[in-house]
Structures are given as structure tokens and as C-alpha cells.
Design a protein around this motif. Structure first.
Motif, PDB file in Angstrom:
ATOM      1  N   ASP A  83      -7.459   4.348  13.877  1.00 55.13           N
ATOM      2  CA  ASP A  83      -6.305   3.695  14.509  1.00 55.13           C
ATOM      3  C   ASP A  83      -5.754   4.506  15.670  1.00 55.13           C
ATOM      4  OD1 ASP A  83      -5.334   5.820  13.064  1.00 55.13           O
ATOM      5  OD2 ASP A  83      -3.709   4.719  12.097  1.00 55.13           O
ATOM      6  N   ALA A  84      -6.606   5.289  16.335  1.00 57.73           N
ATOM      7  CA  ALA A  84      -6.131   6.215  17.372  1.00 57.73           C
ATOM      8  C   ALA A  84      -5.562   5.513  18.599  1.00 57.73           C
ATOM      9  CB  ALA A  84      -7.262   7.154  17.795  1.00 57.73           C
ATOM     10  N   LEU A  85      -5.943   4.288  18.852  1.00 59.72           N
ATOM     11  CA  LEU A  85      -5.463   3.576  20.044  1.00 59.72           C
ATOM     12  C   LEU A  85      -4.308   2.629  19.727  1.00 59.72           C
ATOM     13  CD1 LEU A  85      -5.695   2.975  23.045  1.00 59.72           C
ATOM     14  CD2 LEU A  85      -7.506   1.309  22.517  1.00 59.72           C
ATOM     15  N   HIS A  86      -4.393   1.920  18.626  1.00 60.84           N
ATOM     16  CA  HIS A  86      -3.311   0.981  18.274  1.00 60.84           C
ATOM     17  C   HIS A  86      -3.363   0.688  16.783  1.00 60.84           C
ATOM     18  CE1 HIS A  86      -5.838  -2.812  17.990  1.00 60.84           C
ATOM     19  NE2 HIS A  86      -6.679  -1.971  18.530  1.00 60.84           N
ATOM     20  N   LEU A  87      -2.213   0.236  16.274  1.00 62.39           N
ATOM     21  CA  LEU A  87      -2.038   0.005  14.843  1.00 62.39           C
ATOM     22  C   LEU A  87      -1.239  -1.265  14.630  1.00 62.39           C
ATOM     23  CD1 LEU A  87      -2.133   1.221  11.861  1.00 62.39           C
ATOM     24  CD2 LEU A  87       0.087   2.228  12.407  1.00 62.39           C
ATOM     25  N   GLY A  88      -1.609  -2.039  13.606  1.00 60.15           N
ATOM     26  CA  GLY A  88      -0.855  -3.232  13.243  1.00 60.15           C
ATOM     27  C   GLY A  88      -0.846  -3.408  11.740  1.00 60.15           C
ATOM     28  N   ILE A  89      -0.067  -4.379  11.260  1.00 67.01           N
ATOM     29  CA  ILE A  89      -0.031  -4.688   9.830  1.00 67.01           C
ATOM     30  C   ILE A  89      -0.065  -6.190   9.637  1.00 67.01           C
ATOM     31  CG2 ILE A  89       1.304  -2.619   9.298  1.00 67.01           C
ATOM     32  CD1 ILE A  89       3.734  -4.519   8.843  1.00 67.01           C
ATOM     33  N   THR A  90      -0.511  -6.618   8.456  1.00 67.53           N
ATOM     34  CA  THR A  90      -0.413  -8.026   8.078  1.00 67.53           C
ATOM     35  C   THR A  90       0.111  -8.216   6.669  1.00 67.53           C
ATOM     36  OG1 THR A  90      -2.825  -7.861   7.842  1.00 67.53           O
ATOM     37  CG2 THR A  90      -2.001  -9.257   9.596  1.00 67.53           C
ATOM     38  N   ASP A  91       0.384  -7.121   5.934  1.00 68.88           N
ATOM     39  CA  ASP A  91       0.865  -7.298   4.575  1.00 68.88           C
ATOM     40  C   ASP A  91       1.559  -6.037   4.082  1.00 68.88           C
ATOM     41  OD1 ASP A  91       1.341  -8.750   2.295  1.00 68.88           O
ATOM     42  OD2 ASP A  91      -0.738  -8.790   1.600  1.00 68.88           O
ATOM     43  N   VAL A  92       2.561  -6.223   3.232  1.00 66.91           N
ATOM     44  CA  VAL A  92       3.186  -5.147   2.472  1.00 66.91           C
ATOM     45  C   VAL A  92       3.361  -5.663   1.051  1.00 66.91           C
ATOM     46  CG1 VAL A  92       5.198  -3.653   2.186  1.00 66.91           C
ATOM     47  CG2 VAL A  92       4.413  -4.257   4.488  1.00 66.91           C
ATOM     48  N   THR A  93       2.880  -4.907   0.064  1.00 66.05           N
ATOM     49  CA  THR A  93       2.992  -5.305  -1.335  1.00 66.05           C
ATOM     50  C   THR A  93       3.744  -4.226  -2.111  1.00 66.05           C
ATOM     51  OG1 THR A  93       0.805  -4.349  -1.777  1.00 66.05           O
ATOM     52  CG2 THR A  93       0.899  -6.719  -1.304  1.00 66.05           C
ATOM     53  N   GLY A  94       4.283  -4.607  -3.264  1.00 60.50           N
ATOM     54  CA  GLY A  94       4.983  -3.667  -4.118  1.00 60.50           C
ATOM     55  C   GLY A  94       4.278  -3.526  -5.447  1.00 60.50           C
ATOM     56  N   ALA A  95       3.966  -2.300  -5.848  1.00 61.00           N
ATOM     57  CA  ALA A  95       3.298  -2.044  -7.124  1.00 61.00           C
ATOM     58  C   ALA A  95       3.397  -0.562  -7.445  1.00 61.00           C
ATOM     59  CB  ALA A  95       1.827  -2.468  -7.079  1.00 61.00           C
ATOM     60  N   ARG A  96       3.393  -0.248  -8.723  1.00 60.59           N
ATOM     61  CA  ARG A  96       3.391   1.135  -9.192  1.00 60.59           C
ATOM     62  C   ARG A  96       4.572   1.933  -8.643  1.00 60.59           C
ATOM     63  NH1 ARG A  96      -3.167   2.531  -8.853  1.00 60.59           N
ATOM     64  NH2 ARG A  96      -3.869   0.594  -9.841  1.00 60.59           N
ATOM     65  N   GLY A  97       5.709   1.264  -8.478  1.00 54.65           N
ATOM     66  CA  GLY A  97       6.921   1.934  -8.071  1.00 54.65           C
ATOM     67  C   GLY A  97       7.013   2.290  -6.603  1.00 54.65           C
ATOM     68  N   GLN A  98       6.169   1.689  -5.758  1.00 51.97           N
ATOM     69  CA  GLN A  98       6.233   1.999  -4.329  1.00 51.97           C
ATOM     70  C   GLN A  98       5.726   0.813  -3.508  1.00 51.97           C
ATOM     71  OE1 GLN A  98       3.769   5.440  -3.617  1.00 51.97           O
ATOM     72  NE2 GLN A  98       1.930   4.515  -4.447  1.00 51.97           N
ATOM     73  N   TRP A  99       5.911   0.945  -2.189  1.00 47.76           N
ATOM     74  CA  TRP A  99       5.413  -0.056  -1.246  1.00 47.76           C
ATOM     75  C   TRP A  99       4.023   0.350  -0.775  1.00 47.76           C
ATOM     76  CZ3 TRP A  99       8.167  -4.303  -1.145  1.00 47.76           C
ATOM     77  CH2 TRP A  99       9.546  -4.262  -1.312  1.00 47.76           C
ATOM     78  N   TRP A 100       3.179  -0.678  -0.550  1.00 51.72           N
ATOM     79  CA  TRP A 100       1.826  -0.472  -0.025  1.00 51.72           C
ATOM     80  C   TRP A 100       1.704  -1.281   1.262  1.00 51.72           C
ATOM     81  CZ3 TRP A 100      -1.702   2.443  -3.073  1.00 51.72           C
ATOM     82  CH2 TRP A 100      -1.220   2.784  -4.344  1.00 51.72           C
ATOM     83  N   MET A 101       1.475  -0.611   2.378  1.00 48.67           N
ATOM     84  CA  MET A 101       1.355  -1.284   3.669  1.00 48.67           C
ATOM     85  C   MET A 101      -0.124  -1.399   4.048  1.00 48.67           C
ATOM     86  SD  MET A 101       2.933  -0.295   7.423  1.00 48.67           S
ATOM     87  CE  MET A 101       4.645  -0.490   6.911  1.00 48.67           C
TER      88      MET A 101
END
Length: 218
Positions: A83-101
Motif C-alpha cells: 500500500d505504499a502509493l495509496h490505501l482504501g477501505i471497504t469494510d470494518v467489522t467488530g469481533a474479539r473485542g476490537q475493530w477489524w479494518m
């Protein structure tokens, strides 16, 4: 777009809203780009960094001053990371006591597309975790440059636009690919017990067959 000098003062991309029961507010993570961003990054995308906004009612939102560059909460890596040039996201989930991006990103390696070999288009999936949604730790995968997995073959442009889920103690990850000529989109599902070793991807298909409007794939 936000005020001048912030990570989102040029483009705002896909946002992922989630209700945070602990703070009793909505959290909205979104990818974005500032006006001084590296001009070789894919211009058709707004990917660059990830920012955060919060809301009590889902209508009035406040930007969060993140701990990273230009008030972002997650930013691109350095070469030769995926991801050295650019970064994006399409989902965030919650499990095991934390957020997962569930992220995706590209570096300066050139990937063959229908309009030529372009930097940043060879996008691969990644993952980051957080307890509070503001301070994130990237999980280093076993694919090229720390990605979770590699692009399937030289005839495909990317393995990107990632979605994640948690099922019976396992992780599931969906992603999309397209061929170099952009004639066929395909979506895939892979599973993992630890988010590091992923199974061979299985292609998704329609049980009732294709229609005219999805004839170029899923």
C-alpha cells in the motif's frame, strides 16, 4: 471534501459506518485524498489515507483529528509495501473485542490494464485492528509487501474491494478481481483461522444464472 490541509481536502471516497455501543455514537471511517497527494496515484480513485468522523444521530458529523499524517487514522506504507502509493477501505467489522479494518492498496509497481501499464492499480488486500477505532495496527500478511494474499495471476489487474466477516471462530474475506481488458469481473471468497494463512479462493456465482445487467460478471 474537508478544510484545507486535512487528509480529505481533495477527495472523499467510500465510507463505512458502524454503531459503537461503548461510546454511544456512530463511527464513520472513509478513504480520502488531499490536494498535495502524489499525482501518480490512480486518478479515478479517491484512495490515499483513511479518516474518521463521529455522530450521535447519524446526521450531524464531526471530523476526528487522527494521530497520523494530515489528521488521518490510517495511512499508506512505504515502498515496497503493498500500500505504499495509496490505501482504501471497504469494510470494518467488530469481533474479539476490537475493530477489524479490511483495507486494500497499491504501490508504484506497474500493472497492465486496458489503457497500458499503470502504477497503483495492482491492488491487494490488507487488514488492521483497533480497540478504539482511532489508533490502528496493521496486520502484516504473508502476501507481497505485507498484503494478506497476492493477485491471482498476471491476467488480472487486482485483488481488491475487500469485505470481511467472522463465522464460527474463522475469518472470511471476499474480494473482487478483473481481467486486464476489463471484460470480466469476478468475486471470490477465502477463509482463515488466524487472518494470516488463507484458503484457496472460491469464485462466487449466481444460483439463478446471469442476466443482461450482470453479463460482465459479479
Amino acid at each position: 471534501p474537508g478544510p484545507a490541509g486535512r487528509c480529505d481536502d481533495s477527495k472523499v471516497g467510500i465510507g463505512v459506518p458502524r454503531w459503537d455501543a461503548r461510546s454511544r455514537r456512530w463511527l464513520l471511517w472513509y478513504y480520502c485524498r488531499d490536494r498535495a497527494y502524489d499525482p501518480i496515484a490512480p486518478r479515478t480513485l479517491g484512495t490515499g489515507r483513511v479518516a474518521l468522523a463521529t455522530s450521535r444521530d447519524g446526521l450531524a458529523w464531526s471530523r476526528v483529528d487522527g494521530p497520523l499524517g494530515l489528521q488521518s487514522v490510517l495511512e499508506h506504507g512505504v515502498e515496497p509495501e503493498y500500500d505504499a502509493l495509496h490505501l482504501g477501505i471497504t469494510d470494518v467489522t467488530g469481533a474479539r473485542g476490537q475493530w477489524w479494518m479490511w483495507c486494500f492498496g497499491g504501490n508504484r509497481d506497474r500493472r497492465q490494464t486496458v489503457v497500458g501499464a499503470l502504477p497503483g492499480m495492482g491492488m491487494r488486500p490488507g487488514l488492521a485492528t483497533s480497540r478504539d477505532g482511532v489508533r490502528w495496527t496493521k496486520l502484516r500478511g504473508r502476501g507481497p509487501g505485507g498484503a494478506l494474499i497476492d493477485i491471482r495471476n498476471d491476467q488480472e489487474v487486482f485483488a481488491s474491494w475487500v469485505n470481511g466477516f467472522h463465522d464460527d471462530g474463522q475469518f472470511g474475506m471476499g474480494f473482487t478481481s478483473v481481467d486486464n481488458g476489463v471484460t470480466r469481473f469476478r468475486s471470490w471468497l477465502t477463509r482463515s483461522a488466524d487472518a494470516l494463512d488463507w484458503s484457496e479462493p472460491q469464485e462466487l456465482s449466481w444460483e439463478d444464472g446471469e442476466r443482461d445487467w450482470d453479463a460482465k460478471g459479479m
